[in-house]
Design a protein around this motif. Structure first.
Motif, PDB file in Angstrom:
ATOM      1  N   GLU A 190      48.630  44.477 -28.707  1.00 31.40           N
ATOM      2  CA  GLU A 190      47.485  45.367 -28.464  1.00 31.40           C
ATOM      3  C   GLU A 190      47.917  46.823 -28.617  1.00 31.40           C
ATOM      4  O   GLU A 190      48.925  47.227 -28.059  1.00 31.40           O
ATOM      5  N   PRO A 191      47.156  47.617 -29.369  1.00 30.03           N
ATOM      6  CA  PRO A 191      47.551  49.022 -29.570  1.00 30.03           C
ATOM      7  C   PRO A 191      47.557  49.769 -28.236  1.00 30.03           C
ATOM      8  O   PRO A 191      46.747  49.476 -27.352  1.00 30.03           O
ATOM      9  N   GLU A 192      48.456  50.741 -28.118  1.00 32.93           N
ATOM     10  CA  GLU A 192      48.513  51.505 -26.886  1.00 32.93           C
ATOM     11  C   GLU A 192      48.921  52.941 -27.177  1.00 32.93           C
ATOM     12  O   GLU A 192      49.490  53.242 -28.227  1.00 32.93           O
ATOM     13  N   VAL A 193      48.608  53.796 -26.238  1.00 31.37           N
ATOM     14  CA  VAL A 193      49.023  55.194 -26.314  1.00 31.37           C
ATOM     15  C   VAL A 193      50.471  55.285 -25.827  1.00 31.37           C
ATOM     16  O   VAL A 193      50.819  54.688 -24.799  1.00 31.37           O
ATOM     17  N   THR A 194      51.302  55.971 -26.570  1.00 33.25           N
ATOM     18  CA  THR A 194      52.690  56.139 -26.145  1.00 33.25           C
ATOM     19  C   THR A 194      52.980  57.615 -25.898  1.00 33.25           C
ATOM     20  O   THR A 194      52.348  58.495 -26.507  1.00 33.25           O
ATOM     21  N   GLN A 195      53.926  57.866 -25.010  1.00 32.29           N
ATOM     22  CA  GLN A 195      54.287  59.249 -24.671  1.00 32.29           C
ATOM     23  C   GLN A 195      55.804  59.368 -24.547  1.00 32.29           C
ATOM     24  O   GLN A 195      56.476  58.458 -24.058  1.00 32.29           O
ATOM     25  N   THR A 196      56.305  60.519 -25.008  1.00 35.51           N
ATOM     26  CA  THR A 196      57.730  60.830 -24.846  1.00 35.51           C
ATOM     27  C   THR A 196      57.895  62.288 -24.456  1.00 35.51           C
ATOM     28  O   THR A 196      57.087  63.143 -24.849  1.00 35.51           O
ATOM     29  N   PRO A 197      58.926  62.618 -23.670  1.00 33.28           N
ATOM     30  CA  PRO A 197      59.811  61.679 -22.977  1.00 33.28           C
ATOM     31  C   PRO A 197      59.101  61.091 -21.758  1.00 33.28           C
ATOM     32  O   PRO A 197      58.026  61.548 -21.405  1.00 33.28           O
ATOM     33  N   SER A 198      59.732  60.132 -21.109  1.00 32.03           N
ATOM     34  CA  SER A 198      59.130  59.599 -19.886  1.00 32.03           C
ATOM     35  C   SER A 198      59.369  60.554 -18.723  1.00 32.03           C
ATOM     36  O   SER A 198      58.562  60.646 -17.808  1.00 32.03           O
ATOM     37  N   HIS A 199      60.484  61.287 -18.777  1.00 37.14           N
ATOM     38  CA  HIS A 199      60.795  62.248 -17.724  1.00 37.14           C
ATOM     39  C   HIS A 199      61.459  63.463 -18.356  1.00 37.14           C
ATOM     40  O   HIS A 199      62.354  63.320 -19.185  1.00 37.14           O
ATOM     41  N   GLN A 200      60.974  64.640 -18.003  1.00 36.71           N
ATOM     42  CA  GLN A 200      61.507  65.895 -18.528  1.00 36.71           C
ATOM     43  C   GLN A 200      61.811  66.822 -17.354  1.00 36.71           C
ATOM     44  O   GLN A 200      60.914  67.068 -16.530  1.00 36.71           O
ATOM     45  N   VAL A 201      63.037  67.272 -17.312  1.00 36.29           N
ATOM     46  CA  VAL A 201      63.421  68.251 -16.289  1.00 36.29           C
ATOM     47  C   VAL A 201      63.679  69.571 -17.001  1.00 36.29           C
ATOM     48  O   VAL A 201      64.379  69.611 -18.009  1.00 36.29           O
ATOM     49  N   THR A 202      63.094  70.635 -16.491  1.00 41.16           N
ATOM     50  CA  THR A 202      63.267  71.927 -17.124  1.00 41.16           C
ATOM     51  C   THR A 202      63.367  73.013 -16.060  1.00 41.16           C
ATOM     52  O   THR A 202      62.952  72.811 -14.914  1.00 41.16           O
ATOM     53  N   GLN A 203      63.901  74.141 -16.474  1.00 45.08           N
ATOM     54  CA  GLN A 203      63.991  75.261 -15.538  1.00 45.08           C
ATOM     55  C   GLN A 203      62.766  76.144 -15.669  1.00 45.08           C
ATOM     56  O   GLN A 203      62.180  76.274 -16.761  1.00 45.08           O
ATOM     57  N   MET A 204      62.398  76.758 -14.579  1.00 43.19           N
ATOM     58  CA  MET A 204      61.259  77.673 -14.545  1.00 43.19           C
ATOM     59  C   MET A 204      61.393  78.713 -15.655  1.00 43.19           C
ATOM     60  O   MET A 204      62.489  79.249 -15.893  1.00 43.19           O
ATOM     61  N   GLY A 205      60.299  78.946 -16.364  1.00 47.78           N
ATOM     62  CA  GLY A 205      60.311  79.933 -17.436  1.00 47.78           C
ATOM     63  C   GLY A 205      60.608  79.351 -18.807  1.00 47.78           C
ATOM     64  O   GLY A 205      60.411  80.027 -19.818  1.00 47.78           O
ATOM     65  N   GLN A 206      61.072  78.123 -18.862  1.00 47.40           N
ATOM     66  CA  GLN A 206      61.371  77.485 -20.142  1.00 47.40           C
ATOM     67  C   GLN A 206      60.112  76.889 -20.761  1.00 47.40           C
ATOM     68  O   GLN A 206      59.139  76.568 -20.070  1.00 47.40           O
ATOM     69  N   GLU A 207      60.154  76.717 -22.054  1.00 46.84           N
ATOM     70  CA  GLU A 207      59.065  76.068 -22.784  1.00 46.84           C
ATOM     71  C   GLU A 207      59.322  74.567 -22.847  1.00 46.84           C
ATOM     72  O   GLU A 207      60.474  74.144 -23.015  1.00 46.84           O
ATOM     73  N   VAL A 208      58.266  73.792 -22.706  1.00 43.41           N
ATOM     74  CA  VAL A 208      58.397  72.350 -22.890  1.00 43.41           C
ATOM     75  C   VAL A 208      57.301  71.863 -23.833  1.00 43.41           C
ATOM     76  O   VAL A 208      56.216  72.440 -23.893  1.00 43.41           O
ATOM     77  N   ILE A 209      57.622  70.814 -24.552  1.00 49.04           N
ATOM     78  CA  ILE A 209      56.647  70.149 -25.412  1.00 49.04           C
ATOM     79  C   ILE A 209      56.617  68.684 -25.027  1.00 49.04           C
ATOM     80  O   ILE A 209      57.641  67.996 -25.047  1.00 49.04           O
ATOM     81  N   LEU A 210      55.427  68.231 -24.661  1.00 54.21           N
ATOM     82  CA  LEU A 210      55.218  66.830 -24.326  1.00 54.21           C
ATOM     83  C   LEU A 210      54.531  66.168 -25.511  1.00 54.21           C
ATOM     84  O   LEU A 210      53.577  66.725 -26.066  1.00 54.21           O
ATOM     85  N   ARG A 211      54.997  64.979 -25.840  1.00 54.37           N
ATOM     86  CA  ARG A 211      54.513  64.326 -27.057  1.00 54.37           C
ATOM     87  C   ARG A 211      53.747  63.050 -26.766  1.00 54.37           C
ATOM     88  O   ARG A 211      54.083  62.312 -25.837  1.00 54.37           O
ATOM     89  N   CYS A 212      52.788  62.794 -27.597  1.00 54.67           N
ATOM     90  CA  CYS A 212      51.923  61.628 -27.442  1.00 54.67           C
ATOM     91  C   CYS A 212      51.632  61.069 -28.826  1.00 54.67           C
ATOM     92  O   CYS A 212      51.467  61.833 -29.796  1.00 54.67           O
ATOM     93  N   VAL A 213      51.571  59.749 -28.901  1.00 49.13           N
ATOM     94  CA  VAL A 213      51.051  59.107 -30.103  1.00 49.13           C
ATOM     95  C   VAL A 213      49.821  58.316 -29.673  1.00 49.13           C
ATOM     96  O   VAL A 213      49.932  57.278 -29.018  1.00 49.13           O
ATOM     97  N   PRO A 214      48.625  58.832 -29.991  1.00 49.46           N
ATOM     98  CA  PRO A 214      47.388  58.118 -29.613  1.00 49.46           C
ATOM     99  C   PRO A 214      47.256  56.816 -30.403  1.00 49.46           C
ATOM    100  O   PRO A 214      47.983  56.567 -31.363  1.00 49.46           O
ATOM    101  N   ILE A 215      46.290  55.996 -30.003  1.00 51.19           N
ATOM    102  CA  ILE A 215      45.980  54.780 -30.728  1.00 51.19           C
ATOM    103  C   ILE A 215      45.481  55.165 -32.120  1.00 51.19           C
ATOM    104  O   ILE A 215      44.697  56.113 -32.268  1.00 51.19           O
ATOM    105  N   SER A 216      45.920  54.429 -33.137  1.00 54.94           N
ATOM    106  CA  SER A 216      45.869  54.936 -34.511  1.00 54.94           C
ATOM    107  C   SER A 216      44.474  55.240 -35.040  1.00 54.94           C
ATOM    108  O   SER A 216      44.303  56.165 -35.809  1.00 54.94           O
ATOM    109  N   ASN A 217      43.450  54.514 -34.681  1.00 51.08           N
ATOM    110  CA  ASN A 217      42.122  54.793 -35.234  1.00 51.08           C
ATOM    111  C   ASN A 217      41.258  55.627 -34.285  1.00 51.08           C
ATOM    112  O   ASN A 217      40.056  55.779 -34.516  1.00 51.08           O
ATOM    113  N   HIS A 218      41.870  56.158 -33.246  1.00 54.74           N
ATOM    114  CA  HIS A 218      41.117  56.986 -32.300  1.00 54.74           C
ATOM    115  C   HIS A 218      40.984  58.414 -32.820  1.00 54.74           C
ATOM    116  O   HIS A 218      41.851  58.916 -33.552  1.00 54.74           O
TER     117      HIS A 218
END
Lengths: 113, 113
Positions: free
Chosen positions: B1-29
């Motif tokens: 069954e298709p599902e939404v995936t996300q990476t990373p599962s856990h991100q630790v960062t310091q205050m003031g830093q930039e972060v990018i959270l990634r997602c792969v939606p279900i393909s025909n959405h």
């Protein structure tokens, strides 16, 4: 008044019990109603999706919507220990938008063997 | 069954830093969302995205946040300068049409120190 209210629980029941989970809401424009199950530190998993008032059944789960009372319910029959999770109600429609979901805080359910 | 995936599962960062959270939606959405859930709080809408542009955003989604669909499969959330209060679970969701069911990914736990 909060838009969506949900008793946080925990609600503890023995295995095999019928569980009733409820949400009330204040925005009469909501038209789409959902129930999600969320295990600890996991994403919400869609259980039921209903439109407007009425009942919907899927296996052991029944969702009820009473728009006149602004009240929705989820019933779980023959509850199992694996049903232990937090149950979130969510809604959309009207001036909150059909696209975005407004969630309740969730009710924690504990089913003991 | 298709599902939404996300990476990373856990991100630790310091205050003031930039972060990018990634997602792969279900393909025909076609509709994509970011929500967040601060520990012990309700799931809150951040932003919705359709046809390569933001369609709705909440008050939380200020100038520190941005979203992008850099290719045909990924959907990202960027936080430019993280604050302690950005610590939360971030969930990506997608749906095939504006009134259909919304499916959530497993989430990225962001910890800002």
């Amino acid at each position: 008044q909060k838009e969506v209210e949900q008793d946080p629980g925990p609600l503890s029941v023995p295995e095999g019990a019928i569980v009733s989970l409820n949400c009330t809401y204040s925005n009469s424009a909501f038209q789409y109603f959902m129930w999600y199950r969320q295990y600890s530190r996991k994403g919400p998993e869609l259980l039921m999706y209903t439109y407007s008032s009425g009942n919907k059944e899927d296996g052991r789960f029944t969702a009820q919507v009473d728009k006149s009372s602004k009240y929705i319910s989820l019933f779980i029959r023959d509850s199992q220990p694996s049903d232990s999770a937090t149950y979130l109600c969510a809604m959309s429609g009207g001036n909150s938008g059909y696209s975005t979901l407004t969630f309740g805080k969730g009710t924690m359910l504990l089913v003991s063997p | 069954e298709p599902e939404v995936t996300q990476t990373p599962s856990h991100q630790v960062t310091q205050m003031g830093q930039e972060v990018i959270l990634r997602c792969v939606p279900i393909s025909n959405h076609l509709y994509f969302y970011w929500y967040r859930q601060i520990l012990g709080q309700k799931v809150e809408f951040l932003v919705s995205f359709y046809n390569n542009e933001i369609s709705e955003k909440s008050e939380i989604f200020d100038d520190q946040f941005s979203v992008e669909r850099p290719d045909g499969s990924n959907f990202t959330l960027k936080i430019r300068s993280t604050k302690l209060e950005d610590s939360a679970m971030y969930f990506c969701a997608s749906r095939i049409s504006v009134l259909s069911e919304q499916y959530f990914g497993p989430g990225t736990r962001l910890t800002v120190t």
